[in-house]
Enzyme design. Structure first.
Site, PDB file in Angstrom:
ATOM      1  NE  ARG A   1      78.796  94.143  14.373  1.00 30.64           N
ATOM      2  CZ  ARG A   1      78.525  94.316  15.521  1.00 30.64           C
ATOM      3  NH1 ARG A   1      79.551  93.805  16.363  1.00 30.64           N
ATOM      4  NH2 ARG A   1      77.174  93.580  16.410  1.00 30.64           N
TER       5      ARG A   1
ATOM      6  CG  HIS B   1      78.040  98.967  14.539  1.00 29.54           C
ATOM      7  ND1 HIS B   1      77.585  98.851  15.882  1.00 29.54           N
ATOM      8  CD2 HIS B   1      77.471  98.295  14.149  1.00 29.54           C
ATOM      9  CE1 HIS B   1      76.732  97.496  15.543  1.00 29.54           C
ATOM     10  NE2 HIS B   1      77.082  97.235  14.541  1.00 29.54           N
TER      11      HIS B   1
ATOM     12  CB  THR C   1      82.941  81.968  -0.064  1.00 29.67           C
ATOM     13  OG1 THR C   1      81.504  83.179  -0.003  1.00 29.67           O
ATOM     14  CG2 THR C   1      83.826  81.885  -1.371  1.00 29.67           C
TER      15      THR C   1
ATOM     16  CG  HIS D   1      75.274  90.254   8.065  1.00 23.14           C
ATOM     17  ND1 HIS D   1      73.876  90.037   7.997  1.00 23.14           N
ATOM     18  CD2 HIS D   1      76.141  91.697   8.341  1.00 23.14           C
ATOM     19  CE1 HIS D   1      73.678  91.847   9.107  1.00 23.14           C
ATOM     20  NE2 HIS D   1      75.561  92.208   8.829  1.00 23.14           N
ATOM     21  CB  THR D   2      79.351  88.813   1.606  1.00 18.63           C
ATOM     22  OG1 THR D   2      79.985  87.398   1.295  1.00 18.63           O
ATOM     23  CG2 THR D   2      80.568  89.729   2.046  1.00 18.63           C
TER      24      THR D   2
ATOM     25  CG  ASN E   1      77.794  99.170  19.906  1.00 13.56           C
ATOM     26  OD1 ASN E   1      78.109  99.573  19.143  1.00 13.56           O
ATOM     27  ND2 ASN E   1      77.725 100.586  19.899  1.00 13.56           N
TER      28      ASN E   1
ATOM     29  N   GLY F   1      75.591 110.217  13.540  1.00 11.55           N
ATOM     30  CA  GLY F   1      76.612 110.777  12.564  1.00 11.55           C
ATOM     31  C   GLY F   1      77.898 109.845  12.527  1.00 11.55           C
TER      32      GLY F   1
END
Length: 374
Positions: free
Chosen positions: A66, A70, A256, A197-198, A98, A76
């Site tokens: 993440r 972000h 999981t 997002h797994t 954040n 960039g």
């Protein structure tokens, strides 16, 4: 006195342009094996420290991934997200998406410290983020990929950009598509990268609307014969009440939660995405093109892994700083030669005589020169 300052300024300008010639070989796009000769231990150091951090805290894999996301979505992939507030600059860490949410800074600090010991002023913090993201995914059973390198670190942060460009957990599908398009990414990248997002968890504050919004619930529960959606919503209600407990966590993937796999897409097809921004990939896809992609990834994990790796490379190529621009920070949290830094905030006489000039690349003096121009 003014004449002396002027002479010193001109000397420093000459040093900058004379030294710039030696850096021309680094100018250009990102490349593979950028540090093969400059810092051969880079990959080993990053991988080992990521694996240790994830072993201690499995959630750290998602946190490091993440961080890279972000970072890249604001100006960039330039490590601006790592900078602390300093002088007149407000850190991106303080922005809404954040604040009290991003994690993993200490892991990056440790990696940077070890790399500075092995090869001083060589590896950028931006490149560390890119490699750490790859290794985090691999550490949880996900794909690996070749990381293109050669980024340099920014001399600024964008608090406003972090608030503007990072997608929110309650975004509509159209908003998500627009967010990604602004970064040069397409719908295919959106669907593939959403698969991150797994792994990881989200705060109650970020999925409360998904639980209690009547309009959202109705899309799933009107024909809920076996009460599958209703049961899942009640589980979420037990974690996240209508008010309070904002920091309580729920896994993004209940099936999981600690493994990087394709169950995220299975969840979407079952109406069990945790965030509104997850579920809209299915519920607001009126033409059905995204739904086809979701089905494909839900039934073919290898296909998802390949697409995810390709989209991570695409994301890592968002507006990198290369060549003589930016700097290579010694500490990822601080500018080295920003006009507000202690080094620059001295008299020109001290600056010209400073022993730091013996190892600071002359081209990196430009920010100081601009700050002290007579």
């Amino acid at each position: 006195m003014m004449e002396q300052k002027g002479r010193i300024f001109l000397i420093l300008v000459a040093m900058v342009f004379h030294g710039a010639e030696s850096f021309s070989d680094d100018d250009g796009p990102l490349v593979l094996d950028y540090y093969k000769e400059k810092c051969p231990l880079l990959e080993e150091i990053v991988r080992h420290n990521v694996e240790v951090a994830v072993f201690k805290d499995p959630r750290m894999a998602a946190s490091l991934l993440r961080l890279h996301f972000h970072d890249c979505f604001v100006m960039g992939c330039d490590a601006s997200v790592l900078l602390d507030s300093f002088g007149g600059i407000t850190s991106e860490k303080q922005a809404g998406p954040n604040l009290n949410s991003l994690r993993g800074f200490e892991v990056i600090d440790q990696i940077k410290y070890l790399l500075e010991e092995a090869c001083p002023r060589t590896v950028s913090c931006a490149d560390i983020l890119a490699v750490a993201a790859r290794d985090s995914v691999a550490s949880r059973g996900g794909p690996s990929w070749d990381v293109w390198l050669g980024r340099r670190d920014s001399l600024q942060a964008s608090f406003s950009g972090a608030n503007q460009f990072i997608p929110t957990p309650n975004s509509s599908l159209q908003t998500l598509i627009s967010n990604f398009k602004q970064q040069g990414l397409d719908i295919g990248d959106l669907v593939a990268l959403s698969g991150s997002h797994t792994i990881g968890k989200a705060r109650c504050l970020n999925f409360r609307q998904r639980v209690y919004d009547v309009n959202f619930r109705g899309q799933y529960e009107i024909y809920d014969k076996y009460r599958r959606y209703t049961s899942f919503r009640r589980i979420l209600q037990s974690i996240c009440p209508k008010s309070g407990r904002n920091k309580d966590l729920a896994p993004l993937d209940f099936m999981t939660p600690a493994r990087f796999d394709n169950h995220y897409y299975v969840n979407l097809l079952q109406g069990k995405g945790l965030l509104v921004s997850d579920n809209v990939l299915v519920t607001q896809d009126h033409e059905g093109e995204i739904l086809k992609q979701v089905w494909a990834y839900a039934t073919d994990e290898k296909l998802f892994f390949a697409a995810f790796a390709n989209s991570m490379v695409n994301m890592g190529n968002i507006n990198p700083i290369t060549g003589n621009q930016g700097e290579i920070r010694k500490n990822c949290r601080n500018y080295l030669l920003h006009p507000f830094s202690p080094f620059c905030n001295v008299t020109l006489n001290q600056l010209s005589l400073s022993p730091m000039l013996s190892y600071v690349p002359h081209t990196d003096l430009l920010p100081c020169l601009q700050a002290h121009e007579p």
